[in-house]
Design an enzyme around this catalytic site. Structure first.
Site, PDB file in Angstrom:
ATOM      1  N   TYR A 159       0.840  -1.207   0.000  1.00 58.56           N
ATOM      2  CA  TYR A 159       0.000   0.000   0.000  1.00 58.56           C
ATOM      3  C   TYR A 159       0.874   1.255   0.000  1.00 58.56           C
ATOM      4  O   TYR A 159       0.716   2.146  -0.840  1.00 58.56           O
ATOM      5  CB  TYR A 159      -0.930   0.015   1.226  1.00 58.56           C
ATOM      6  CG  TYR A 159      -1.528   1.374   1.523  1.00 58.56           C
ATOM      7  CD1 TYR A 159      -2.423   1.971   0.648  1.00 58.56           C
ATOM      8  CD2 TYR A 159      -1.183   2.080   2.687  1.00 58.56           C
ATOM      9  CE1 TYR A 159      -2.963   3.232   0.905  1.00 58.56           C
ATOM     10  CE2 TYR A 159      -1.723   3.331   2.966  1.00 58.56           C
ATOM     11  CZ  TYR A 159      -2.608   3.902   2.067  1.00 58.56           C
ATOM     12  OH  TYR A 159      -3.134   5.149   2.322  1.00 58.56           O
ATOM     13  N   LYS A 163       1.324   4.209  -2.881  1.00 60.91           N
ATOM     14  CA  LYS A 163       1.074   5.634  -2.641  1.00 60.91           C
ATOM     15  C   LYS A 163       2.354   6.448  -2.907  1.00 60.91           C
ATOM     16  O   LYS A 163       2.293   7.550  -3.453  1.00 60.91           O
ATOM     17  CB  LYS A 163       0.582   5.870  -1.210  1.00 60.91           C
ATOM     18  CG  LYS A 163      -0.790   5.302  -0.894  1.00 60.91           C
ATOM     19  CD  LYS A 163      -1.928   5.913  -1.702  1.00 60.91           C
ATOM     20  CE  LYS A 163      -2.246   7.345  -1.318  1.00 60.91           C
ATOM     21  NZ  LYS A 163      -3.506   7.813  -1.977  1.00 60.91           N
TER      22      LYS A 163
HETATM   23  P1  NAD Z   1     -11.433   4.361   1.577  1.00 63.38           P
HETATM   24  O1  NAD Z   1     -10.858   3.023   1.258  1.00 63.38           O
HETATM   25  O2  NAD Z   1     -12.429   4.477   2.668  1.00 63.38           O
HETATM   26  O3  NAD Z   1     -12.129   4.962   0.265  1.00 63.38           O
HETATM   27  C1  NAD Z   1     -11.532   4.900  -0.995  1.00 63.38           C
HETATM   28  C2  NAD Z   1     -12.620   5.163  -2.047  1.00 63.38           C
HETATM   29  O4  NAD Z   1     -11.986   5.083  -3.348  1.00 63.38           O
HETATM   30  C3  NAD Z   1     -13.749   4.114  -2.033  1.00 63.38           C
HETATM   31  O5  NAD Z   1     -14.989   4.753  -2.061  1.00 63.38           O
HETATM   32  C4  NAD Z   1     -13.508   3.324  -3.311  1.00 63.38           C
HETATM   33  O6  NAD Z   1     -14.709   2.820  -3.912  1.00 63.38           O
HETATM   34  C5  NAD Z   1     -12.848   4.361  -4.209  1.00 63.38           C
HETATM   35  N1  NAD Z   1     -12.041   3.734  -5.259  1.00 63.38           N
HETATM   36  C6  NAD Z   1     -11.164   2.703  -5.133  1.00 63.38           C
HETATM   37  N2  NAD Z   1     -10.639   2.383  -6.333  1.00 63.38           N
HETATM   38  C7  NAD Z   1     -11.187   3.242  -7.227  1.00 63.38           C
HETATM   39  C8  NAD Z   1     -11.034   3.431  -8.625  1.00 63.38           C
HETATM   40  N3  NAD Z   1     -10.204   2.654  -9.359  1.00 63.38           N
HETATM   41  N4  NAD Z   1     -11.742   4.407  -9.236  1.00 63.38           N
HETATM   42  C9  NAD Z   1     -12.596   5.189  -8.513  1.00 63.38           C
HETATM   43  N5  NAD Z   1     -12.794   5.054  -7.188  1.00 63.38           N
HETATM   44  C10 NAD Z   1     -12.094   4.091  -6.561  1.00 63.38           C
HETATM   45  O7  NAD Z   1     -10.194   5.304   1.817  1.00 63.38           O
HETATM   46  P2  NAD Z   1     -10.077   6.585   2.753  1.00 63.38           P
HETATM   47  O8  NAD Z   1      -9.684   6.152   4.104  1.00 63.38           O
HETATM   48  O9  NAD Z   1     -11.260   7.448   2.575  1.00 63.38           O
HETATM   49  O10 NAD Z   1      -8.791   7.286   2.102  1.00 63.38           O
HETATM   50  C11 NAD Z   1      -8.926   8.286   1.099  1.00 63.38           C
HETATM   51  C12 NAD Z   1      -7.542   8.704   0.650  1.00 63.38           C
HETATM   52  O11 NAD Z   1      -6.789   9.170   1.762  1.00 63.38           O
HETATM   53  C13 NAD Z   1      -6.725   7.556   0.044  1.00 63.38           C
HETATM   54  O12 NAD Z   1      -6.017   8.055  -1.062  1.00 63.38           O
HETATM   55  C14 NAD Z   1      -5.799   7.137   1.153  1.00 63.38           C
HETATM   56  O13 NAD Z   1      -4.593   6.622   0.640  1.00 63.38           O
HETATM   57  C15 NAD Z   1      -5.574   8.462   1.865  1.00 63.38           C
HETATM   58  N6  NAD Z   1      -5.256   8.327   3.292  1.00 63.38           N
HETATM   59  C16 NAD Z   1      -6.139   7.749   4.159  1.00 63.38           C
HETATM   60  C17 NAD Z   1      -5.807   7.657   5.531  1.00 63.38           C
HETATM   61  C18 NAD Z   1      -6.743   7.050   6.536  1.00 63.38           C
HETATM   62  O14 NAD Z   1      -6.389   6.983   7.718  1.00 63.38           O
HETATM   63  N7  NAD Z   1      -7.946   6.642   6.175  1.00 63.38           N
HETATM   64  C19 NAD Z   1      -4.583   8.134   5.984  1.00 63.38           C
HETATM   65  C20 NAD Z   1      -3.700   8.695   5.062  1.00 63.38           C
HETATM   66  C21 NAD Z   1      -4.057   8.810   3.728  1.00 63.38           C
END
Ligand code: NAD
Ligand code: TYD
Length: 370
Positions: A159, A163
């Site tokens: 992962y 990223k």
């Molecule tokens: P999540 O997994 O809850 O949501 C991701 C969303 O992306 C989902 O709705 C999914 O359907 C959609 N998705 C996946 N593949 C796709 C594709 N090919 N085309 C279109 N949509 C697609 O993730 P999150 O926790 O909301 O994280 C959002 C962003 O923030 C991500 O980029 C993640 O790397 C980053 N992030 C999250 C955290 C955390 O603690 N949750 C921390 C740091 C960074």
């Protein structure tokens, strides 16, 4: 008025961002594109769709033709790119989807945005915000200083590597094509609408159902917990006022080890049950229903391979340049989050049926008590 594309808007942070953006900037046009993977849920967006205050498109960011059509139709001036595969454990079990979406998907989106903004002559006022993670920086020792924007990239999970690759692509588009992009790297988010595969909701729901609380290894791993509302505020500040080509770290200033987080969830649930007699009849399998400590469910299990020991964020740049600071303390934010899951039982029961159960069997089936 801006025309805004939010990718991954049906995910955890995406849904929160859609609501925060709608409230802060009612005149902007909001278009959500989301592939609706297992991690997505549109229930909270349905009222906005019905009243026509957002446009929702089910689609894949890897679909270049679709993304091009959306740019043609909506003439986006802002892109907030959150779509991703986001769960470390899933990336260990099955990394390919992470490379497809996080790397190729980000590339497809970058190229479509660049082409559209060049063609329309709007590149000078357009902004592309790439939402990334502190996990790209790798793992800290107990007394290391917190991650800075200049910290070297040392991803340890598929992962984090995917990223990191996407961050590098964004950086290369800025340097090579003058793409008006910015990157944020944030720490672990928590709050409403988080999928129950992640630590905090998983522990809340397992405790309510009287199931073991599986803490990996000895539970000494440290995360810097950021409430999702503070994260969304920071994202909106960065996309509007950040300097193009820059990276901004976003952290909660709330470092806690997993043992303490799980213990606090248990104690908060016990207090909630003591204050509200109805909870015992709604969740009879929870130890708190019998006035027993939820801590009795804690089970230390086989560690995650390559488990990063500690993340910590130095968010000074965000605070000094943009005046953006976290306002939610961890204890208050966790209490609010626990009460959200207590109130939204229908939401998480829906999410935890079917495919979720298959994931739990796959990820926890092989883990033994240690
Ligand atoms: P999540 O997994 O809850 O949501 C991701 C969303 O992306 C989902 O709705 C999914 O359907 C959609 N998705 C996946 N593949 C796709 C594709 N090919 N085309 C279109 N949509 C697609 O993730 P999150 O926790 O909301 O994280 C959002 C962003 O923030 C991500 O980029 C993640 O790397 C980053 N992030 C999250 C955290 C955390 O603690 N949750 C921390 C740091 C960074
Ligand atoms: P997680 O929520 O998966 O986020 P990340 O791996 O991106 O930090 O996990 C947070 C921490 O909790 C991490 O150190 C792994 C640990 N963890 C457990 O101990 N048990 C679990 O069942 C899960 C899902 C996570």
């Amino acid at each position: 008025m801006q025309s805004v594309l939010i990718t991954g808007g049906a995910g955890f942070i995406g849904q929160n961002l859609v609501h925060a953006w709608r409230a802060a900037r009612p005149d902007d046009r909001l278009v959500v594109v989301d592939a609706m993977t297992y991690a997505a849920n549109v229930r909270s967006l349905e009222p906005l769709m019905k009243e026509g205050s957002i446009v929702f498109v089910r689609g894949d960011i890897k679909d270049a033709a679709l993304i091009r059509r959306l740019f043609d139709k909506h003439q986006f001036t802002r892109v907030a790119h959150l779509a991703a595969e986001s769960h470390v454990d899933r990336s260990i079990v099955d990394p390919e989807a992470f490379l497809q979406t996080n790397v190729l998907g980000t590339f497809t989106l970058l190229k479509a945005a660049l082409d559209a903004w060049r063609a329309s002559g709007t590149i000078d006022r357009a902004r592309f915000l790439h939402v990334s993670t502190d996990e790209v920086y790798g793992s800290l020792g107990p007394s290391d200083t917190a991650f800075l924007e200049s910290s070297p990239y040392r991803p340890n999970s598929p992962y984090a590597a995917s990223k990191a690759a996407s961050d590098h692509l964004v950086r290369s588009f800025v340097a090579t094509y003058a793409m008006p992009a910015l990157i944020t790297n944030c720490s672990n988010n928590y709050g409403p609408y988080q999928h129950p595969e992640k630590l905090i909701p998983l522990m809340i729901i397992h405790a309510l159902e009287g199931k073991p609380l599986p803490v990996y290894g000895d539970g000494s791993n440290v995360r810097d917990w950021l409430h999702v509302s503070d994260h969304c505020d920071a994202l909106m500040s960065v996309i509007e006022r950040g300097r193009v080509g820059e990276t901004y770290n976003v952290g909660g200033g709330n470092e806690r080890n997993n043992r303490d987080v799980v213990g606090l969830i248990c104690d908060t649930l016990n207090s909630a049950f003591a204050a509200d007699q109805n909870l015992a009849s709604r969740f009879p399998s929870c130890p708190a229903a019998l006035a027993k400590s939820c801590r009795s469910l804690i089970a230390f299990v086989t560690d995650r391979p390559g488990h990063d020991h500690r993340y910590a964020i130095d968010a000074t740049k965000l605070a000094t340049e943009l005046g953006s600071r976290c306002s939610v303390g961890f204890e208050a934010g966790l209490r609010q989050t626990i009460h959200w899951y207590l109130d939204q039982e229908a939401w998480w029961r829906d999410v935890t049926s079917g495919a979720y159960q298959a994931w739990i069997d796959k990820n926890y089936g092989f883990r033994i008590a240690v």
